[in-house]
Design an enzyme around this catalytic site. Structure first.
Site, PDB file in Angstrom:
ATOM      1  CG  ASP A   1     -29.834  18.380  17.310  1.00  0.00           C
ATOM      2  OD1 ASP A   1     -30.255  18.565  16.149  1.00  0.00           O
ATOM      3  OD2 ASP A   1     -29.656  17.243  17.786  1.00  0.00           O
TER       4      ASP A   1
ATOM      5  CD  GLU B   1     -28.156  18.944  12.688  1.00  0.00           C
ATOM      6  OE1 GLU B   1     -27.095  18.447  13.094  1.00  0.00           O
ATOM      7  OE2 GLU B   1     -29.245  18.350  12.689  1.00  0.00           O
TER       8      GLU B   1
ATOM      9  CG  ASP C   1     -31.576  15.139  20.520  1.00  0.00           C
ATOM     10  OD1 ASP C   1     -31.613  15.237  19.288  1.00  0.00           O
ATOM     11  OD2 ASP C   1     -32.142  14.218  21.140  1.00  0.00           O
TER      12      ASP C   1
END
Length: 163
Positions: free
Chosen positions: A10, A71, A143
């Site tokens: 992420d 992502e 995260d």
């Protein structure tokens, strides 16, 4: 069949969440490790990017992933942090290719969250889904939760084919 080692990332400039899943592709993966890479906001962007590069090199050399999923950030026009996040994403891409010759899989947020059951899930909902999937008693809602979800979706074969 060889063991798959999937690193989910992420991305961010302040905090990068990461998670490593391993296992046979035909079975449910094991959550091997997860964590964050953090940079201080007081540092200049180039200093922060250097920290990200150094820490990502160390992480990838240690974990030796065979698959990496990241992502793909989505920004509205009001987001000021977009430039920094995209620069961090570039550094992460560079390190993945330089260290492992891996071109990361880029996943849209709604697609990897949808793979978990709800494409619009909030972080707490993602944490609940991840805890259920991996039978985890406690998981910090940060995260790393998203990184685990990203890794899981990629491990299961999700691809967005973003170039």
């Amino acid at each position: 069949m060889s063991e798959l080692k999937c690193l989910g990332i992420d991305p961010g400039l302040s905090i990068i969440g990461w998670a490593l899943l391993t296992g046979d592709e035909s079975e449910h993966p094991h959550l091997m490790d997860y964590g964050t890479i953090e940079t201080k906001k007081q540092l200049s962007t180039p200093e922060r990017l250097l920290i990200i590069e150094t820490d990502m090199v160390d992480l990838i050399r240690e974990l030796q992933p065979s698959l990496i999923a990241i992502e793909m950030p989505f920004f509205s026009r009001e987001i000021k942090a977009a430039g920094g996040v995209l620069q961090a994403l570039g550094i992460i891409n560079l390190v993945c290719y330089r260290e492992r010759k891996i071109i990361p899989i880029l996943l849209h947020q709604s697609s990897w969250k949808g793979h978990l059951g709800n494409g619009r899930a909030k972080k707490a909902e993602v944490a609940f889904m991840v805890q259920s999937l991996f039978d985890l008693p406690n998981l910090p809602i940060n995260d790393t939760v998203d990184a685990i979800g990203i890794a899981y979706a990629a491990f299961c074969g999700l691809r967005n084919y973003i170039s």
